[in-house]
Design a protein around this motif. Structure first.
Motif, PDB file in Angstrom:
ATOM      1  N   GLN A 162       0.826  -1.201   0.000  1.00 17.77           N
ATOM      2  CA  GLN A 162       0.000   0.000   0.000  1.00 17.77           C
ATOM      3  C   GLN A 162       0.864   1.258   0.000  1.00 17.77           C
ATOM      4  O   GLN A 162       0.575   2.229  -0.714  1.00 17.77           O
ATOM      5  CB  GLN A 162      -0.930  -0.012   1.216  1.00 17.77           C
ATOM      6  N   ARG A 163       1.934   1.228   0.778  1.00 16.24           N
ATOM      7  CA  ARG A 163       2.810   2.404   0.863  1.00 16.24           C
ATOM      8  C   ARG A 163       3.455   2.724  -0.485  1.00 16.24           C
ATOM      9  O   ARG A 163       3.634   3.888  -0.856  1.00 16.24           O
ATOM     10  CB  ARG A 163       3.909   2.150   1.924  1.00 16.24           C
ATOM     11  N   LEU A 164       3.812   1.672  -1.252  1.00 14.23           N
ATOM     12  CA  LEU A 164       4.597   1.853  -2.475  1.00 14.23           C
ATOM     13  C   LEU A 164       3.812   1.546  -3.739  1.00 14.23           C
ATOM     14  O   LEU A 164       4.384   1.391  -4.813  1.00 14.23           O
ATOM     15  CB  LEU A 164       5.868   0.995  -2.400  1.00 14.23           C
ATOM     16  N   ASN A 165       2.488   1.434  -3.589  1.00 12.28           N
ATOM     17  CA  ASN A 165       1.609   1.273  -4.749  1.00 12.28           C
ATOM     18  C   ASN A 165       1.953   0.020  -5.574  1.00 12.28           C
ATOM     19  O   ASN A 165       1.981   0.052  -6.807  1.00 12.28           O
ATOM     20  CB  ASN A 165       1.652   2.508  -5.641  1.00 12.28           C
ATOM     21  N   VAL A 166       2.213  -1.079  -4.895  1.00 10.75           N
ATOM     22  CA  VAL A 166       2.518  -2.342  -5.572  1.00 10.75           C
ATOM     23  C   VAL A 166       1.220  -2.990  -6.032  1.00 10.75           C
ATOM     24  O   VAL A 166       0.304  -3.213  -5.237  1.00 10.75           O
ATOM     25  CB  VAL A 166       3.290  -3.286  -4.635  1.00 10.75           C
ATOM     26  N   ALA A 167       1.143  -3.316  -7.320  1.00 14.56           N
ATOM     27  CA  ALA A 167      -0.047  -3.973  -7.879  1.00 14.56           C
ATOM     28  C   ALA A 167       0.338  -4.611  -9.200  1.00 14.56           C
ATOM     29  O   ALA A 167       1.270  -4.163  -9.877  1.00 14.56           O
ATOM     30  CB  ALA A 167      -1.179  -2.974  -8.087  1.00 14.56           C
ATOM     31  N   GLN A 217       8.156   3.936  -7.510  1.00  8.28           N
ATOM     32  CA  GLN A 217       8.027   4.308  -6.101  1.00  8.28           C
ATOM     33  C   GLN A 217       9.222   3.790  -5.306  1.00  8.28           C
ATOM     34  O   GLN A 217       9.108   2.979  -4.382  1.00  8.28           O
ATOM     35  CB  GLN A 217       6.707   3.788  -5.550  1.00  8.28           C
ATOM     36  N   SER A 218      10.388   4.277  -5.694  1.00  5.63           N
ATOM     37  CA  SER A 218      11.630   3.917  -5.019  1.00  5.63           C
ATOM     38  C   SER A 218      11.734   4.673  -3.701  1.00  5.63           C
ATOM     39  O   SER A 218      10.955   5.583  -3.415  1.00  5.63           O
ATOM     40  CB  SER A 218      12.826   4.263  -5.906  1.00  5.63           C
ATOM     41  N   MET A 219      12.753   4.317  -2.918  1.00  2.50           N
ATOM     42  CA  MET A 219      12.985   5.032  -1.668  1.00  2.50           C
ATOM     43  C   MET A 219      13.299   6.509  -1.926  1.00  2.50           C
ATOM     44  O   MET A 219      13.025   7.370  -1.085  1.00  2.50           O
ATOM     45  CB  MET A 219      14.138   4.396  -0.895  1.00  2.50           C
ATOM     46  N   LEU A 220      13.836   6.808  -3.086  1.00  3.41           N
ATOM     47  CA  LEU A 220      14.220   8.173  -3.414  1.00  3.41           C
ATOM     48  C   LEU A 220      13.040   9.129  -3.412  1.00  3.41           C
ATOM     49  O   LEU A 220      13.198  10.311  -3.071  1.00  3.41           O
ATOM     50  CB  LEU A 220      14.905   8.190  -4.789  1.00  3.41           C
ATOM     51  N   VAL A 221      11.849   8.648  -3.792  1.00  2.00           N
ATOM     52  CA  VAL A 221      10.688   9.544  -3.890  1.00  2.00           C
ATOM     53  C   VAL A 221       9.597   9.213  -2.871  1.00  2.00           C
ATOM     54  O   VAL A 221       8.520   9.821  -2.908  1.00  2.00           O
ATOM     55  CB  VAL A 221      10.089   9.519  -5.321  1.00  2.00           C
ATOM     56  N   THR A 222       9.862   8.294  -1.967  1.00  2.00           N
ATOM     57  CA  THR A 222       8.839   7.902  -0.990  1.00  2.00           C
ATOM     58  C   THR A 222       9.354   8.032   0.444  1.00  2.00           C
ATOM     59  O   THR A 222       9.136   9.046   1.095  1.00  2.00           O
ATOM     60  CB  THR A 222       8.358   6.461  -1.268  1.00  2.00           C
ATOM     61  N   THR A 223      10.060   7.030   0.919  1.00  2.00           N
ATOM     62  CA  THR A 223      10.406   6.978   2.347  1.00  2.00           C
ATOM     63  C   THR A 223      11.502   7.956   2.735  1.00  2.00           C
ATOM     64  O   THR A 223      11.483   8.506   3.840  1.00  2.00           O
ATOM     65  CB  THR A 223      10.837   5.557   2.730  1.00  2.00           C
ATOM     66  N   ILE A 224      12.474   8.179   1.843  1.00  2.00           N
ATOM     67  CA  ILE A 224      13.548   9.117   2.194  1.00  2.00           C
ATOM     68  C   ILE A 224      13.000  10.543   2.321  1.00  2.00           C
ATOM     69  O   ILE A 224      13.283  11.231   3.317  1.00  2.00           O
ATOM     70  CB  ILE A 224      14.708   9.019   1.183  1.00  2.00           C
ATOM     71  N   PRO A 225      12.198  11.039   1.371  1.00  2.00           N
ATOM     72  CA  PRO A 225      11.569  12.353   1.600  1.00  2.00           C
ATOM     73  C   PRO A 225      10.725  12.401   2.870  1.00  2.00           C
ATOM     74  O   PRO A 225      10.735  13.417   3.586  1.00  2.00           O
ATOM     75  CB  PRO A 225      10.702  12.538   0.349  1.00  2.00           C
ATOM     76  N   ALA A 519      12.628 -15.173  -5.726  1.00  2.00           N
ATOM     77  CA  ALA A 519      11.823 -14.086  -6.291  1.00  2.00           C
ATOM     78  C   ALA A 519      12.651 -12.812  -6.224  1.00  2.00           C
ATOM     79  O   ALA A 519      13.570 -12.696  -5.407  1.00  2.00           O
ATOM     80  CB  ALA A 519      10.511 -13.908  -5.530  1.00  2.00           C
ATOM     81  N   ASN A 520      12.321 -11.837  -7.055  1.00  2.00           N
ATOM     82  CA  ASN A 520      12.983 -10.538  -6.979  1.00  2.00           C
ATOM     83  C   ASN A 520      12.816 -10.010  -5.557  1.00  2.00           C
ATOM     84  O   ASN A 520      11.713  -9.990  -5.030  1.00  2.00           O
ATOM     85  CB  ASN A 520      12.373  -9.581  -7.990  1.00  2.00           C
ATOM     86  N   PRO A 521      13.895  -9.571  -4.900  1.00  2.00           N
ATOM     87  CA  PRO A 521      13.864  -9.429  -3.436  1.00  2.00           C
ATOM     88  C   PRO A 521      13.351  -8.130  -2.859  1.00  2.00           C
ATOM     89  O   PRO A 521      13.227  -8.014  -1.641  1.00  2.00           O
ATOM     90  CB  PRO A 521      15.340  -9.624  -3.058  1.00  2.00           C
ATOM     91  N   GLN A 522      13.034  -7.102  -3.685  1.00  2.00           N
ATOM     92  CA  GLN A 522      12.789  -5.810  -3.053  1.00  2.00           C
ATOM     93  C   GLN A 522      11.609  -5.827  -2.083  1.00  2.00           C
ATOM     94  O   GLN A 522      11.700  -5.295  -0.979  1.00  2.00           O
ATOM     95  CB  GLN A 522      12.641  -4.698  -4.091  1.00  2.00           C
ATOM     96  N   LEU A 523      10.485  -6.454  -2.432  1.00  2.00           N
ATOM     97  CA  LEU A 523       9.344  -6.462  -1.523  1.00  2.00           C
ATOM     98  C   LEU A 523       9.637  -7.299  -0.289  1.00  2.00           C
ATOM     99  O   LEU A 523       9.169  -6.976   0.817  1.00  2.00           O
ATOM    100  CB  LEU A 523       8.084  -6.971  -2.239  1.00  2.00           C
ATOM    101  N   SER A 524      10.428  -8.355  -0.426  1.00  2.00           N
ATOM    102  CA  SER A 524      10.829  -9.141   0.740  1.00  2.00           C
ATOM    103  C   SER A 524      11.623  -8.284   1.722  1.00  2.00           C
ATOM    104  O   SER A 524      11.440  -8.381   2.942  1.00  2.00           O
ATOM    105  CB  SER A 524      11.670 -10.349   0.307  1.00  2.00           C
ATOM    106  N   ILE A 525      12.501  -7.428   1.194  1.00  2.00           N
ATOM    107  CA  ILE A 525      13.283  -6.548   2.069  1.00  2.00           C
ATOM    108  C   ILE A 525      12.391  -5.491   2.695  1.00  2.00           C
ATOM    109  O   ILE A 525      12.516  -5.179   3.893  1.00  2.00           O
ATOM    110  CB  ILE A 525      14.443  -5.902   1.290  1.00  2.00           C
ATOM    111  N   TYR A 526      11.463  -4.941   1.912  1.00  2.00           N
ATOM    112  CA  TYR A 526      10.528  -3.970   2.482  1.00  2.00           C
ATOM    113  C   TYR A 526       9.760  -4.565   3.655  1.00  2.00           C
ATOM    114  O   TYR A 526       9.626  -3.945   4.710  1.00  2.00           O
ATOM    115  CB  TYR A 526       9.518  -3.509   1.423  1.00  2.00           C
ATOM    116  N   GLY A 527       9.213  -5.766   3.459  1.00  2.00           N
ATOM    117  CA  GLY A 527       8.432  -6.400   4.519  1.00  2.00           C
ATOM    118  C   GLY A 527       9.264  -6.703   5.746  1.00  2.00           C
ATOM    119  O   GLY A 527       8.844  -6.464   6.888  1.00  2.00           O
TER     120      GLY A 527
END
Length: 544
Positions: A162-167, A217-225, A519-527
C-alpha cells in the motif's frame, strides 16, 4: 521488412517533471554532501542507518515518523529526477556499484547493484513479489527463524504494498514480455503478471537508468523524503569505513568522505548514536563488519552469500520486438521454481529489457559476428532464468572477502549442481522461444551458435561445455552473508535483525536472508525491514 534504421520511436519527451529532492532541499531538508562535513567532526543522532536502499529507506521513515533523530549515511551520490536522462553511460557511472562492472572473484558472474541515494530501488526493474511460502517455511525449519511464517509476514507485505503502490501491471505487456506469455501458453506452462511498484508509469522501459517521471516508487521519492520531512539528516557520498566498538556496544561509525570522482577526498568524520542499523547490502554489509573486526566467534561473516545466478537465452524474430521500450518486466513463470524445494535447483523465468549497452555485454562474442548480432537488436528477445540457490547441500552460496584496500571480493563458484540448472534453464527458455515463433535461438555461451529449430537447440545446448567465463551468468539480487536465525553457531543476526554478538547493532536488509528467496527481493526486504524497524522502535521506547 521495415527499415528499423528509419523508425522513429514513439517516446514522449520527458520535461517539466517536478524534482521532489531539489524541492525538499530548497525547503530546508538537512541534506549534505560528505565533503561539506568538517574534517574530523562528530555528528550525533538517535539512530544511524547505513545505506538508503529498500531496508534503510523503509527503516528511516518508520523511525523518523516516531520522532527519532535519524542520520542516513549513503556511500553513493545524490541523483534525482532531473539527473535521469535514460542514458546508460551516465546511469552506470553514477548509480551502480563499480559502474555496473562489479564481478565475482573469478570473473564468471557480473553483478548489477545500486550505489546512490535510494540504492538499488532507484535502478531496479520494479518487480515486486512477496517472499514465497516455501522459502519462509525453509527458513523456519532449517535456521530456526521465528515470526516469519506466511500468516505473520503477509500484514507487513500488505502494508508496504500500500505504501509503495505495488499492484499487478494493468497495461498490456510489451512484445518482449509477450514472447514469454505466448510461448508458455503454447506449451501449457503457467505464467502470471508481475506486480510493480509504480504510480502513473509512462511505460518508457528505461527503469534501469533511474525513473525520469518519478513513477517508480523507489525510496528516493517515498520513504527518504518522508524521513527528511521529519527532521532526519542525510549525508551522501559517505562511505562507512568501520564501526567503532567497545565491548558489546557500537559507539559510532568512522566515515570516509568521497569526492565527486567517487574517490576518498582526504576528509573523514565520525557518526555517533545509541542504535546503529546496517542496511548496506549483502556485499558491502559483510565487508564493513570484516573491516571493523566485529565479533564473530563462528567465522560466519560473509558466508552463505547468494545471488540467484541468472542465465540468458536470446531469440531472433521476424517481427519487431523493440526490447528496450515498455515496462521491462511484466510477465513471469514459476512453473519450474518449486518442482523440488531441496532437490535440483529450481528457477524463475522472466524477461530483461535490452538497452544497447547492456545487450552488447550479455550477447558475448566480438568482431564481425558480434556486430551482426547487435545490429539485430530491434528484432531480438531475451529470457532469463533466476536459479534459486541455497536450498541444497551443494548450494552453500559464496563468501565475501576483503582485498588489501578493504574493498569487498565476491567469491562465488558456479559448481556442477548449479551447472545442471544452467543447462535445464537454457533448454526451457529455448523451447518457449521457439514455441512463440522465434526463427533462431542462442544460449548465452561463447560456443553456442544460433540454433534454427527446437530439435537442433535441444541437441546442441546439452553439449555446451562447462568452463568458467564461457557463459553469461549475471545477478541483480544480492542476498545473505549475515544469516538470520536463532542458532548462533550458524547465524549472525536474530529474527528481529539484532546482531547476536553486539547489543545495539541491527541488520535490516537482504543480507540477513538465510538463502536466496526465489523471487525478486525488493518487496521481501521492504516487509522484513518494516517488521523489524517497528520492533526496534518498541525496544527504543521501552528503554526510554
Amino acid at each position: 521488412m521495415q527499415n528499423n534504421n528509419q523508425r522513429q520511436p514513439d517516446i514522449p519527451v520527458v520535461a517539466g517533471i517536478p524534482d521532489p529532492i531539489l524541492d525538499g532541499i530548497a525547503n530546508g531538508w538537512n541534506v549534505r554532501e560528505s565533503t561539506e562535513v568538517a574534517d574530523g567532526s562528530v555528528i550525533e543522532a538517535d539512530v544511524i542507518i547505513i545505506g538508503t536502499g529498500a531496508g534503510g529507506g523503509t527503516t528511516a521513515e518508520i523511525l523518523a515518523r516516531a520522532g527519532l533523530k535519524v542520520l542516513m549515511l549513503e556511500e553513493g551520490p545524490l541523483k534525482s529526477t532531473n539527473d535521469f536522462r535514460m542514458d546508460e553511460r551516465e546511469a552506470y557511472r553514477d548509480l551502480y556499484q563499480e559502474s555496473a562492472g562489479r564481478m565475482s572473484k573469478d570473473g564468471a558472474m557480473s553483478i548489477l547493484q545500486g550505489r546512490c541515494v535510494g540504492g538499488t530501488t532507484v535502478i531496479n526493474w520494479t518487480s515486486s513479489f512477496r517472499t514465497p511460502e516455501p522459502t519462509l517455511d525453509y527458513w523456519q525449519q532449517e535456521f530456526g527463524v521465528e515470526g516469519f511464517s506466511r500468516a505473520e509476514m503477509d500484514p507487513w507485505f500488505e502494508k508496504m504494498e500500500q505504501r509503495l503502490n505495488v499492484a499487478p501491471w494493468q497495461v498490456p505487456p510489451n512484445e518482449n514480455n509477450s514472447v514469454l506469455a505466448r510461448g508458455a501458453t503454447q506449451l501449457g506452462i503457467d505464467w502470471h503478471v508481475i506486480p510493480r511498484n509504480v504510480s502513473g508509469c509512462w511505460n518508457l522501459g528505461y527503469c534501469g537508468t533511474g525513473c525520469p517521471t518519478n513513477a517508480k516508487q523507489s525510496m528516493l521519492v517515498t520513504t527518504i523524503p518522508a524521513a527528511l520531512d521529519n527532521h532526519s539528516e542525510l549525508v551522501y557520498s559517505a562511505r562507512a569505513e568501520r564501526l567503532i566498538m567497545e565491548g558489546r556496544k557500537v559507539l559510532g561509525v568512522e566515515v570516509t568522505a568521497l569526492g565527486r570522482d567517487y574517490q576518498p577526498s582526504g576528509k573523514s568524520f565520525v557518526a555517533k548514536a545509541p542504535h546503529v542499523v546496517m542496511a548496506c547490502g549483502a556485499i558491502n554489509g559483510p565487508a564493513l563488519l570484516l573491516r571493523s573486526k566485529a565479533p564473530d566467534p563462528h567465522k560466519r561473516i560473509g558466508k552463505r552469500t547468494f545471488f540467484h545466478p541468472t542465465t540468458f537465452c536470446f531469440a531472433e524474430f521476424e517481427q519487431v520486438i523493440d526490447p528496450y521500450y515498455g515496462a521491462p518486466q511484466s510477465i513471469y513463470s514459476d512453473h519450474f521454481q518449486w518442482l523440488e524445494v531441496s532437490g535440483k535447483v529450481g528457477y524463475k523465468l522472466e524477461v530483461p529489457p535490452l538497452q544497447p549497452g547492456l545487450t552488447s555485454v550479455l550477447l558475448l562474442g566480438h568482431g564481425a559476428q558480434h556486430f551482426e548480432d547487435i545490429s539485430k537488436l530491434p528484432n531480438l528477445h531475451a529470457m532469463i532464468a533466476l536459479l534459486r540457490d541455497g536450498f541444497h547441500a551443494d548450494s552453500e552460496g559464496g563468501s565475501i572477502e576483503l582485498a588489501s584496500d578493504g574493498t569487498p571480493i565476491i567469491d562465488y563458484e558456479i559448481n556442477d549442481y548449479l551447472w545442471d540448472g544452467v543447462i535445464r534453464s537454457w533448454l526451457t527458455m529455448a523451447e518457449i522461444q521457439f514455441a512463440a515463433g522465434a526463427k533462431a535461438v542462442r544460449a548465452s555461451h561463447v560456443d553456442s551458435p544460433w540454433f534454427r529449430s527446437w530439435e537442433e537447440a535441444k541437441a546442441g545446448i546439452s553439449q555446451l561445455e562447462f568452463r568458467s567465463n564461457a557463459f553469461t551468468a549475471g545477478s541483480a539480487h544480492c542476498m545473505g552473508g549475515l544469516t538470520m536465525g536463532e542458532d548462533q553457531s550458524r547465524c549472525l543476526v536474530d529474527s528481529n535483525g539484532k546482531y547476536h554478538h553486539l547489543d545495539n547493532l541491527y541488520v535490516f536488509d537482504g543480507s540477513a536472508f538465510p538463502t536466496s528467496i526465489g523471487a525478486n527481493p525488493q518487496l521481501s526486504i521492504y516487509g522484513l525491514a518494516c517488521k523489524q524497524a517497528n520492533k526496534l522502535l518498541e525496544t527504543i521506547k521501552a528503554s526510554a
